[in-house]
Design a protein around this motif. Structure first.
Motif, PDB file in Angstrom:
ATOM      1  N   GLU A  86      47.392  46.354  54.206  1.00 20.37           N
ATOM      2  CA  GLU A  86      48.959  46.000  54.223  1.00 20.37           C
ATOM      3  C   GLU A  86      49.456  46.309  52.963  1.00 20.37           C
ATOM      4  N   HIS A  87      50.587  46.821  52.918  1.00 20.23           N
ATOM      5  CA  HIS A  87      51.354  46.952  51.689  1.00 20.23           C
ATOM      6  C   HIS A  87      51.247  46.197  50.396  1.00 20.23           C
ATOM      7  N   THR A  88      51.717  45.034  50.937  1.00 23.70           N
ATOM      8  CA  THR A  88      51.785  43.884  49.616  1.00 23.70           C
ATOM      9  C   THR A  88      50.074  43.561  49.269  1.00 23.70           C
ATOM     10  N   LEU A  89      49.371  43.240  50.339  1.00 22.82           N
ATOM     11  CA  LEU A  89      47.938  43.145  49.598  1.00 22.82           C
ATOM     12  C   LEU A  89      47.241  44.297  49.151  1.00 22.82           C
ATOM     13  N   LEU A  90      47.597  45.455  49.425  1.00 17.45           N
ATOM     14  CA  LEU A  90      47.131  46.409  48.704  1.00 17.45           C
ATOM     15  C   LEU A  90      47.410  46.459  47.292  1.00 17.45           C
ATOM     16  N   GLY A  91      48.591  46.493  47.015  1.00 21.71           N
ATOM     17  CA  GLY A  91      49.270  46.143  45.774  1.00 21.71           C
ATOM     18  C   GLY A  91      48.623  44.772  44.850  1.00 21.71           C
ATOM     19  N   GLN A  92      48.596  43.770  45.661  1.00 15.89           N
ATOM     20  CA  GLN A  92      48.085  42.657  44.888  1.00 15.89           C
ATOM     21  C   GLN A  92      46.518  42.814  44.619  1.00 15.89           C
ATOM     22  N   ALA A  93      45.685  43.538  45.451  1.00  7.68           N
ATOM     23  CA  ALA A  93      44.430  43.890  45.281  1.00  7.68           C
ATOM     24  C   ALA A  93      44.184  44.735  43.971  1.00  7.68           C
ATOM     25  N   GLU A  94      45.135  45.874  44.037  1.00  7.58           N
ATOM     26  CA  GLU A  94      45.006  46.698  42.734  1.00  7.58           C
ATOM     27  C   GLU A  94      45.350  46.007  41.494  1.00  7.58           C
ATOM     28  N   GLN A  95      46.171  45.129  41.472  1.00 11.71           N
ATOM     29  CA  GLN A  95      46.724  44.528  40.355  1.00 11.71           C
ATOM     30  C   GLN A  95      45.597  43.640  39.832  1.00 11.71           C
ATOM     31  N   TYR A  96      44.706  43.020  40.698  1.00  9.33           N
ATOM     32  CA  TYR A  96      43.791  41.956  40.356  1.00  9.33           C
ATOM     33  C   TYR A  96      42.455  42.663  39.873  1.00  9.33           C
ATOM     34  N   LEU A  97      42.282  43.898  40.588  1.00  6.09           N
ATOM     35  CA  LEU A  97      40.956  44.746  40.146  1.00  6.09           C
ATOM     36  C   LEU A  97      41.383  45.207  38.697  1.00  6.09           C
ATOM     37  N   GLU A  98      42.628  45.851  38.458  1.00  5.85           N
ATOM     38  CA  GLU A  98      43.143  46.306  37.083  1.00  5.85           C
ATOM     39  C   GLU A  98      42.995  45.384  36.270  1.00  5.85           C
ATOM     40  N   SER A  99      43.384  44.104  36.428  1.00  2.77           N
ATOM     41  CA  SER A  99      43.193  42.901  35.437  1.00  2.77           C
ATOM     42  C   SER A  99      42.056  42.775  34.722  1.00  2.77           C
ATOM     43  N   ILE A 100      41.146  42.689  35.722  1.00  2.00           N
ATOM     44  CA  ILE A 100      39.742  42.732  35.186  1.00  2.00           C
ATOM     45  C   ILE A 100      39.300  43.720  34.652  1.00  2.00           C
ATOM     46  N   ALA A 101      39.593  44.992  34.957  1.00  2.04           N
ATOM     47  CA  ALA A 101      39.184  46.443  34.579  1.00  2.04           C
ATOM     48  C   ALA A 101      39.767  46.410  33.119  1.00  2.04           C
ATOM     49  N   ASN A 102      40.768  45.771  32.743  1.00  2.00           N
ATOM     50  CA  ASN A 102      41.633  45.801  31.478  1.00  2.00           C
ATOM     51  C   ASN A 102      40.563  45.557  30.584  1.00  2.00           C
ATOM     52  N   SER A 103      39.796  44.349  30.632  1.00  2.00           N
ATOM     53  CA  SER A 103      38.910  43.751  30.170  1.00  2.00           C
ATOM     54  C   SER A 103      37.895  44.461  29.613  1.00  2.00           C
ATOM     55  N   TYR A 104      37.536  45.589  30.228  1.00  2.00           N
ATOM     56  CA  TYR A 104      36.244  46.485  30.031  1.00  2.00           C
ATOM     57  C   TYR A 104      36.899  47.842  29.743  1.00  2.00           C
TER      58      TYR A 104
END
Length: 124
Positions: free
Chosen positions: A91-109
């Motif tokens: 679902e569009h909104t869920l995909l965007g939220q998942a992308e943002q969540y994963l990227e927020s963790i990835a940014n730490s690395y």
């Protein structure tokens, strides 16, 4: 692209927001994939350093969202890619939220998101 295929895609485009995720969802729907059911969605996260990619992968697989993660070196660019596998309804909104969540963790690395894809079960 054939005219009929363009017309079908245009019909699906009108059902989704006008952004990259909406475009991809429209293309997937136009291909006949049922977007109302659970699918494995692969989220791609890129890293310059292998050690950063491996640290991120180790952390992210302990997260309830992600079922598994693979670390691979991209043959074309030489960057390290972590492919995270998430079972979800695309679902569009869920995909965007998942992308943002994963990227927020990835940014730490020192990593950054590079989109997502849905593997066609018939092609697997």
């Amino acid at each position: 692209m054939a005219t009929n295929t363009k017309l079908i895609l245009n019909e699906f485009l009108m059902q989704f927001p006008d952004d990259d995720n909406g475009q991809l969802l429209a293309e997937i729907a136009a291909a006949g994939v049922d977007l109302s059911i659970m699918h494995q969605i692969d989220f791609f996260v890129l890293f310059e350093q292998q050690a950063d990619a491996e640290k991120f992968a180790k952390e992210i697989i302990s997260d309830a969202l992600v079922q598994s993660a693979n670390v691979e070196k991209c043959k074309d660019t030489g960057v390290w890619e972590v492919i995270t596998h998430v079972q979800m309804v695309p679902e569009h909104t869920l995909l965007g939220q998942a992308e943002q969540y994963l990227e927020s963790i990835a940014n730490s690395y020192n990593g950054y998101g590079d989109g997502w894809g849905l593997m066609d079960e018939d092609a697997a």
